[in-house]
Design an enzyme around this catalytic site. Sequence first.
Site, short mmCIF file in Angstrom:
data_model
loop_
_atom_site.label_atom_id
_atom_site.label_comp_id
_atom_site.label_asym_id
_atom_site.label_seq_id
_atom_site.Cartn_x
_atom_site.Cartn_y
_atom_site.Cartn_z
N ALA A 203 57.68 74.71 64.62
CA ALA A 203 56.31 74.90 65.13
C ALA A 203 55.60 76.06 64.44
O ALA A 203 54.43 75.96 64.08
CB ALA A 203 56.35 75.14 66.64
N CYS A 329 63.55 85.35 55.56
CA CYS A 329 64.82 85.69 56.18
C CYS A 329 65.76 86.40 55.21
O CYS A 329 66.79 86.92 55.61
CB CYS A 329 65.50 84.44 56.73
SG CYS A 329 65.69 83.14 55.52
#
Length: 384
Positions: A203, A329
Amino acid sequence: MIPYPIYLDHNATTPCHPAVLEEMMPYFAQHFGNASSSNHPYGWIAEEAVEMAREKVAELIGAEAKEIIFTSGATEANNLAIRGAALSLQEKGNHLITLETEHSAVLDTMKALSRQGFEVSYLPVNSDGSVSRGILERSFRKTTILFAAMHANNETGLLLPLREMAEIAEEKGALFFTDGVQAVGKIPVDVRESGVDLMSLSAHKMYGPKGVGALFLRKSAPYIALEPQITGGGQETGRRSGTLNVPGIVGLGKAAEIAHQEMQQDAARLSELRDQLEEGLLSIPGARMNGSKAYRLPHVSNISFGGLPGREFLLRVNKSLAVSSGAACSSVTDKPSHVLTAMGLDADTAMATLRFSLGKSTTKKEIEQAIACVREVHQSLVHA
């Protein structure tokens, strides 16, 4: 308060769309029911909202609602797809295939499975990040059960030919999983047309909330079994237990609806801005674009600046521009991007690389400012 720089890191995350936030708000306090509570209206309303969101996500990718499994995000969806398929098919075989340029959520999951007795082939890529058809076909064995390759690379924006890869996997008798995180909501994605068996999405990469994602699991024959990775309540048809994040799921559904409506116009506008950005930056001595000009996302540009001290370059640029040198990340390390080194870049050049990912809020003025900023920093380091 620290002033925010110009945000050009939409592949890392996107701001929650105001309409998404508005859609979510009632489900925090007013419609707070548990979607699994089937005996009263609180649960019914929550369940109805979840199923409506499921239909919107399915519509965005050309799937059926029953083929959507909600998760806490794409990392969990990747783990469910890869671990779930591997463990459920281990009696058939123990060989898995992926690419050297995959996201760490895929690579680290593969590495974990290799410690459990699975064999993993990490395929090399060409200089643009694509994989040779010949290398791919020869990598399959009689024991191969799963092939994983992302649709759109998170660092370069390269688009891989899903249909072609899915056909090869099907011909070899293996499942095909694609990490669709960067593609879904940005370009048209049709799971039927592409032939994928499993696909993850998130999302917060398409203007929805963080902490929610989904896994597409093809329901047509032959049946695909997935070993659940989270057990305890039997939610999501037993594939993923746990109380459903109703507000988050509602937000994902609304984000999918908006993406379906605005994707085409966004892509056209952003590709023009990206081209403007590249025209300005590639005129800098030593600058080069990484990836493919022909097959890529409309909003992403990955550019290396040879001969510069990479860490210092990024730190200075980040004072004015929110950009990255690789995956968000992996940005906590000082190591060069594994994607770029797999494509043949040396460590120094890979470190002196900027990934620009534009979004709904990006303006022509911001692109002009970005070009000026990079030029200024480049000049200061060259003449230091």
